[in-house]
Design a protein around this motif. Structure first.
Motif, PDB file in Angstrom:
ATOM      1  N   SER A 256      36.808  66.964  88.649  1.00  0.00           N
ATOM      2  CA  SER A 256      36.367  68.068  87.792  1.00  0.00           C
ATOM      3  C   SER A 256      35.032  67.735  87.146  1.00  0.00           C
ATOM      4  O   SER A 256      34.189  68.618  86.963  1.00  0.00           O
ATOM      5  N   GLU A 257      34.826  66.474  86.828  1.00  0.00           N
ATOM      6  CA  GLU A 257      33.572  66.039  86.214  1.00  0.00           C
ATOM      7  C   GLU A 257      32.403  66.201  87.185  1.00  0.00           C
ATOM      8  O   GLU A 257      31.322  66.653  86.801  1.00  0.00           O
ATOM      9  N   THR A 258      32.609  65.841  88.443  1.00  0.00           N
ATOM     10  CA  THR A 258      31.562  65.980  89.456  1.00  0.00           C
ATOM     11  C   THR A 258      31.207  67.447  89.657  1.00  0.00           C
ATOM     12  O   THR A 258      30.023  67.811  89.711  1.00  0.00           O
ATOM     13  N   ILE A 259      32.226  68.276  89.778  1.00  0.00           N
ATOM     14  CA  ILE A 259      31.991  69.711  89.979  1.00  0.00           C
ATOM     15  C   ILE A 259      31.316  70.309  88.753  1.00  0.00           C
ATOM     16  O   ILE A 259      30.379  71.108  88.874  1.00  0.00           O
ATOM     17  N   ALA A 260      31.763  69.906  87.564  1.00  0.00           N
ATOM     18  CA  ALA A 260      31.167  70.416  86.327  1.00  0.00           C
ATOM     19  C   ALA A 260      29.687  70.056  86.246  1.00  0.00           C
ATOM     20  O   ALA A 260      28.863  70.886  85.837  1.00  0.00           O
ATOM     21  N   ALA A 261      29.343  68.834  86.638  1.00  0.00           N
ATOM     22  CA  ALA A 261      27.932  68.426  86.626  1.00  0.00           C
ATOM     23  C   ALA A 261      27.119  69.279  87.595  1.00  0.00           C
ATOM     24  O   ALA A 261      25.983  69.668  87.297  1.00  0.00           O
ATOM     25  N   MET A 262      27.694  69.584  88.759  1.00  0.00           N
ATOM     26  CA  MET A 262      27.008  70.408  89.755  1.00  0.00           C
ATOM     27  C   MET A 262      26.725  71.800  89.192  1.00  0.00           C
ATOM     28  O   MET A 262      25.671  72.375  89.452  1.00  0.00           O
ATOM     29  N   LEU A 263      27.651  72.331  88.424  1.00  0.00           N
ATOM     30  CA  LEU A 263      27.532  73.693  87.910  1.00  0.00           C
ATOM     31  C   LEU A 263      27.024  73.761  86.473  1.00  0.00           C
ATOM     32  O   LEU A 263      26.937  74.846  85.894  1.00  0.00           O
ATOM     33  N   ASN A 264      26.731  72.604  85.900  1.00  0.00           N
ATOM     34  CA  ASN A 264      26.237  72.537  84.527  1.00  0.00           C
ATOM     35  C   ASN A 264      27.204  73.225  83.549  1.00  0.00           C
ATOM     36  O   ASN A 264      26.832  74.112  82.794  1.00  0.00           O
ATOM     37  N   THR A 265      28.460  72.795  83.630  1.00  0.00           N
ATOM     38  CA  THR A 265      29.482  73.346  82.748  1.00  0.00           C
ATOM     39  C   THR A 265      30.425  72.234  82.324  1.00  0.00           C
ATOM     40  O   THR A 265      30.198  71.063  82.618  1.00  0.00           O
ATOM     41  N   ASN A 266      31.497  72.592  81.666  1.00  0.00           N
ATOM     42  CA  ASN A 266      32.456  71.636  81.137  1.00  0.00           C
ATOM     43  C   ASN A 266      33.590  71.409  82.144  1.00  0.00           C
ATOM     44  O   ASN A 266      34.067  72.362  82.760  1.00  0.00           O
ATOM     45  N   PRO A 267      34.063  70.168  82.310  1.00  0.00           N
ATOM     46  CA  PRO A 267      35.176  69.901  83.225  1.00  0.00           C
ATOM     47  C   PRO A 267      36.439  70.705  82.921  1.00  0.00           C
ATOM     48  O   PRO A 267      37.200  71.040  83.827  1.00  0.00           O
ATOM     49  N   VAL A 268      36.664  71.054  81.654  1.00  0.00           N
ATOM     50  CA  VAL A 268      37.835  71.862  81.298  1.00  0.00           C
ATOM     51  C   VAL A 268      37.734  73.247  81.941  1.00  0.00           C
ATOM     52  O   VAL A 268      38.735  73.788  82.438  1.00  0.00           O
ATOM     53  N   VAL A 269      36.533  73.800  81.965  1.00  0.00           N
ATOM     54  CA  VAL A 269      36.311  75.105  82.608  1.00  0.00           C
ATOM     55  C   VAL A 269      36.621  74.991  84.098  1.00  0.00           C
ATOM     56  O   VAL A 269      37.257  75.867  84.688  1.00  0.00           O
ATOM     57  N   ILE A 270      36.208  73.888  84.705  1.00  0.00           N
ATOM     58  CA  ILE A 270      36.456  73.669  86.131  1.00  0.00           C
ATOM     59  C   ILE A 270      37.947  73.555  86.392  1.00  0.00           C
ATOM     60  O   ILE A 270      38.480  74.193  87.304  1.00  0.00           O
ATOM     61  N   ARG A 271      38.651  72.780  85.589  1.00  0.00           N
ATOM     62  CA  ARG A 271      40.100  72.620  85.790  1.00  0.00           C
ATOM     63  C   ARG A 271      40.822  73.962  85.663  1.00  0.00           C
ATOM     64  O   ARG A 271      41.702  74.276  86.465  1.00  0.00           O
ATOM     65  N   ARG A 272      40.429  74.755  84.690  1.00  0.00           N
ATOM     66  CA  ARG A 272      41.061  76.062  84.479  1.00  0.00           C
ATOM     67  C   ARG A 272      40.787  76.983  85.679  1.00  0.00           C
ATOM     68  O   ARG A 272      41.692  77.649  86.171  1.00  0.00           O
ATOM     69  N   THR A 273      39.566  76.989  86.145  1.00  0.00           N
ATOM     70  CA  THR A 273      39.196  77.850  87.267  1.00  0.00           C
ATOM     71  C   THR A 273      39.844  77.374  88.567  1.00  0.00           C
ATOM     72  O   THR A 273      40.382  78.181  89.332  1.00  0.00           O
ATOM     73  N   MET A 274      39.812  76.073  88.801  1.00  0.00           N
ATOM     74  CA  MET A 274      40.393  75.519  90.024  1.00  0.00           C
ATOM     75  C   MET A 274      41.913  75.695  90.042  1.00  0.00           C
ATOM     76  O   MET A 274      42.508  75.809  91.109  1.00  0.00           O
TER      77      MET A 274
END
Length: 149
Positions: free
Chosen positions: A26-44
């Protein structure tokens, strides 16, 4: 008004995941999208619930595709994201008794429903593999030095 870019961003992520060795955190994806890992986890999580991705815990864990790109349409991802509103415009609700407002809303509702149905139909016909093929084609042009205007 801000555009909802979740669909575009998740399509981007899923194609990267297909090309990525191992799980993507989630951290890697968040860095790619310039967002927070929590947002990535919720979306994924929505994509996981629909069976498009899977999550692995622990060292070396993260997100992986659960299906090939050819088995996921743009409509699948749109639905997994909760079917966000397609249009920022819509009918007014300032004065529902007003006959002019009613006429305007009826015309807008009809046009928006028709446009949304067309968009949904097109999203259903395109797979992530189709997008990846286009990406590969563009990458080959860049690597080959061939640039089209």
């Amino acid at each position: 008004m801000r555009h909802d870019s979740r669909l575009s961003r998740m399509l981007h992520v899923l194609i990267h995941m297909d090309r990525h060795e191992g799980a993507a955190t989630s951290e890697t994806i968040a860095a790619m999208l310039n967002t927070n890992p929590v947002v990535i986890r919720r979306t994924m999580a929505g994509l996981r619930d629909k069976g498009y991705v899977q999550s692995e815990k622990g060292h070396g864990g993260g997100w992986r595709l659960a299906r090939p790109l050819s088995g996921i349409t743009l409509l699948d991802v749109y639905r997994a994201l909760g079917e966000p509103p397609v249009f920022a415009i819509g009918p007014a609700v300032d004065n529902p008794e007003c006959l002019v407002e009613q006429a305007v809303n009826a015309a807008l509702d009809s046009a928006l429903r028709e446009a949304e149905a067309l968009l949904i139909s097109r999203l259903e016909k395109v797979t992530l593999a189709d997008l990846a093929v286009d990406f590969d084609r563009q990458l080959e042009k860049v690597r080959g030095g061939a640039h089209e205007p």
